[in-house]
Scaffold this active site. Structure first.
Site, PDB file in Angstrom:
ATOM      1  N   LYS A  53     104.369 124.224  48.904  1.00 19.60           N
ATOM      2  CA  LYS A  53     103.660 123.353  49.846  1.00 19.60           C
ATOM      3  C   LYS A  53     102.466 122.760  49.141  1.00 19.60           C
ATOM      4  CE  LYS A  53     102.867 121.813  54.029  1.00 19.60           C
ATOM      5  NZ  LYS A  53     102.959 120.469  53.438  1.00 19.60           N
ATOM      6  N   LYS A  59      95.051 128.884  47.411  1.00 17.79           N
ATOM      7  CA  LYS A  59      94.559 128.321  48.664  1.00 17.79           C
ATOM      8  C   LYS A  59      95.532 128.627  49.796  1.00 17.79           C
ATOM      9  CE  LYS A  59      93.204 124.140  48.479  1.00 17.79           C
ATOM     10  NZ  LYS A  59      93.107 122.682  48.442  1.00 17.79           N
ATOM     11  N   LYS A 114     102.646 120.757  44.185  1.00 19.45           N
ATOM     12  CA  LYS A 114     101.870 119.517  44.250  1.00 19.45           C
ATOM     13  C   LYS A 114     102.689 118.422  43.581  1.00 19.45           C
ATOM     14  CE  LYS A 114      97.861 117.842  45.620  1.00 19.45           C
ATOM     15  NZ  LYS A 114      97.014 118.225  46.759  1.00 19.45           N
ATOM     16  N   ASP A 157      97.856 113.206  50.067  1.00 21.62           N
ATOM     17  CA  ASP A 157      96.679 113.534  49.249  1.00 21.62           C
ATOM     18  C   ASP A 157      96.029 112.183  48.939  1.00 21.62           C
ATOM     19  OD1 ASP A 157      95.275 115.797  47.693  1.00 21.62           O
ATOM     20  OD2 ASP A 157      95.574 114.344  46.118  1.00 21.62           O
TER      21      ASP A 157
END
Ligand code: NAP
Length: 460
Positions: A104, A128, A140, A180
């Site tokens: 994720k 995180k 990512k 993002d």
């Protein structure tokens, strides 16, 4: 007693040697990737206390496995611009670690995107995501595509081509991207449309940050910025401080910055400055957020236009000058390495009491040291900006159950998650002998969860 201390000292030295050996091999293998090396160094150094205490992580090669992505995908993205010219960009997805859930992490469209940037972001994302308490692994992605100045049709052409390759690596239980930098609701919509078309199935949980009308969660847009302010509230509270009457500087004017400003203002703060990649605006009486929102979210204009509508305000070219403005609370919400050692010292000289990282890795390693040694309350990105991915995970849960929660329900859960993250980072900092150091505390708490899952699942 002295023997005890001696054995502790020996374990600490062994842990230090282990970290050095792993870091050296990361440098050797990834020597051209400075951002990735910076992220690895920051995390490995802060894990020393737990690696000294728990030999099992060293004995089972946990760090060696953690620093190597499970998979790094790089691909060609061909598309046709408005002039009929063929353009080629490069796309990436790093699937870093899936020990506690499907990969994720967001997708970034920015000319600076390369393997180093996606790997640094993906590596940080592992810890995180673990900190949120949700069942999500770390990943990512992105592309070196520059959306600035591109028409809506060009954005769609590019985004569809990007997904035409990426789709084969995704799935609601496999890998779930989100937005993002440069990827907001519009781009997520185009990605979802293309995925659905190719798969021939409505798998809502494959992407988060979707529009509310087709599987998105209320509160996702606001979640990172609002979550940052909720986290800061806990941290300030612990020191007898609050947002009420505080003067706040926020860098950026994108998704994270806007909703951090909104929540800080709601909590009684005065936001005096914000920026974009060209420069910053300053208004000592407090910025008008409605104007910032309209300029950036609706009209997609430069932040410099703000001063035309608000005569008392000032605009300055360049980004780093924003950190020379005196404030009680600084919230860097733009991009990586935007606060260096000089800016950190300047902030402290001007009396800053707390710094909260909304962006990923906005402070250099030297700047973090300055804050930690300078009696400043410091909220690291990994913990403080985890609100976005937390609500993304809530979006996945709603998609899985085929239902939608109210904005109030989501916000209540977000507040609970941010308070829990603060508590677990603080507790880990105390347990491992670095009380109040939330950089170490959040790295240790996130690491412990992932490392335990990796141990339980064997060498894979
Ligand atoms: P965004 O909506 O694209 O906004 C980014 C903002 O930062 C814009 O104002 C942009 O200015 C500015 N900016 C970009 N590059 C810059 C540079 N090199 N120097 C100075 N300013 C720059 O992105 P976002 O979603 O708010 O993300 C901001 C940061 O938060 C990133 O580090 C991201 O990884 C992190 N983050 C985001 C989320 C999320 O949910 N969105 C979650 C966790 C972390 P221009 O308008 O001029 O481009």
């Amino acid at each position: 007693m002295s023997t005890m201390l001696e054995s502790e000292q020996t374990e600490l030295e062994a842990a230090r040697a282990y970290v050095k050996q792993v870091y050296d091999s990361v440098v050797q293998r990834n020597s051209m990737e400075p951002e990735f090396l910076q992220a690895v160094k920051e995390i490995l150094d802060s894990l020393l206390p737990i690696l000294a205490k728990e030999t099992k992580y060293r004995e089972n090669g946990i760090l060696e496995r953690l620093v190597e992505p499970e998979r790094l995908i790089s691909f060609r993205v061909p598309w046709v611009d408005d002039q009929g010219k063929v353009q080629v960009n490069r796309g990436y997805r790093v699937q870093f670690n899936s020990a506690i859930g499907p990969y994720k992490g967001g997708i970034r469209f920015h000319p600076s995107v390369n393997a180093s940037i996606v790997k640094f972001l993906g590596f940080e994302q592992i810890f995180k995501n673990a900190l949120t308490g949700q069942p999500i692994g770390g990943g990512k992605g992105g592309s070196d595509f520059d959306p600035k100045g591109r028409s809506d049709r060009e954005i769609m052409n590019f985004t569809q081509s990007f997904m035409t390759e990426l789709y084969r690596y995704l799935g609601p239980d496999v890998d779930v991207p989100a937005g993002d930098i440069g990827v907001g609701a519009r781009e997520v919509g185009y990605m979802f449309g293309q995925y659905r078309r190719i798969r021939g199935a409505y798998e809502a949980g494959v992407l988060t940050g979707k529009g509310i009308g087709y599987g998105g969660s209320l509160g996702r847009k606001e979640a990172t910025g609002a979550g940052l302010v909720y986290f800061m509230r806990e941290m300030l509270n612990g020191a007898g401080l609050s947002f009420q009457g505080a003067s706040v500087v926020v860098s950026g004017s994108g998704n994270v910055a806007i909703y951090a400003m909104e929540k800080a203002i709601e909590f009684g703060a005065k936001v005096v400055a914000c920026s974009d990649s060209s420069g910053y605006i300053y208004d000592r009486n407090g910025l008008n957020l409605d104007t910032v929102k309209r300029l950036k979210e609706v009209e997609r204009k430069r932040i410099s236009e703000y001063v035309n509508e608000h005569p008392g305000s000032e605009y300055y070219e360049g980004c780093s000058g924003i950190w020379t403005i005196p404030c009680d609370i600084a919230l860097p919400c733009a991009t990586q390495n935007e606060i260096d050692e000089t800016s950190a010292r300047q902030l402290i000289e001007n009396g800053v009491k707390a710094v909260g990282e909304g962006a990923n890795m906005p402070s250099t390693l030297e700047a973090i040291d300055v804050f930690l040694n300078g009696n400043v309350l410091f909220a690291p990105a990994k913990a403080a900006n985890a609100g976005g991915v937390s609500v993304s995970s809530l979006e996945m849960a709603q998609n899985g159950m085929k239902l939608a929660w109210s904005a109030e329900e989501v916000d209540e859960k977000l507040q609970g998650i941010m308070a829990d993250i603060y508590r677990s980072a603080m507790a880990a900092s105390q347990e491992y002998g670095v009380p109040g150091n939330l950089v170490a505390g959040s790295n240790i708490a996130g690491f412990q969860k992932v490392a335990e899952a990796m141990l339980a699942q064997g060498v894979i």
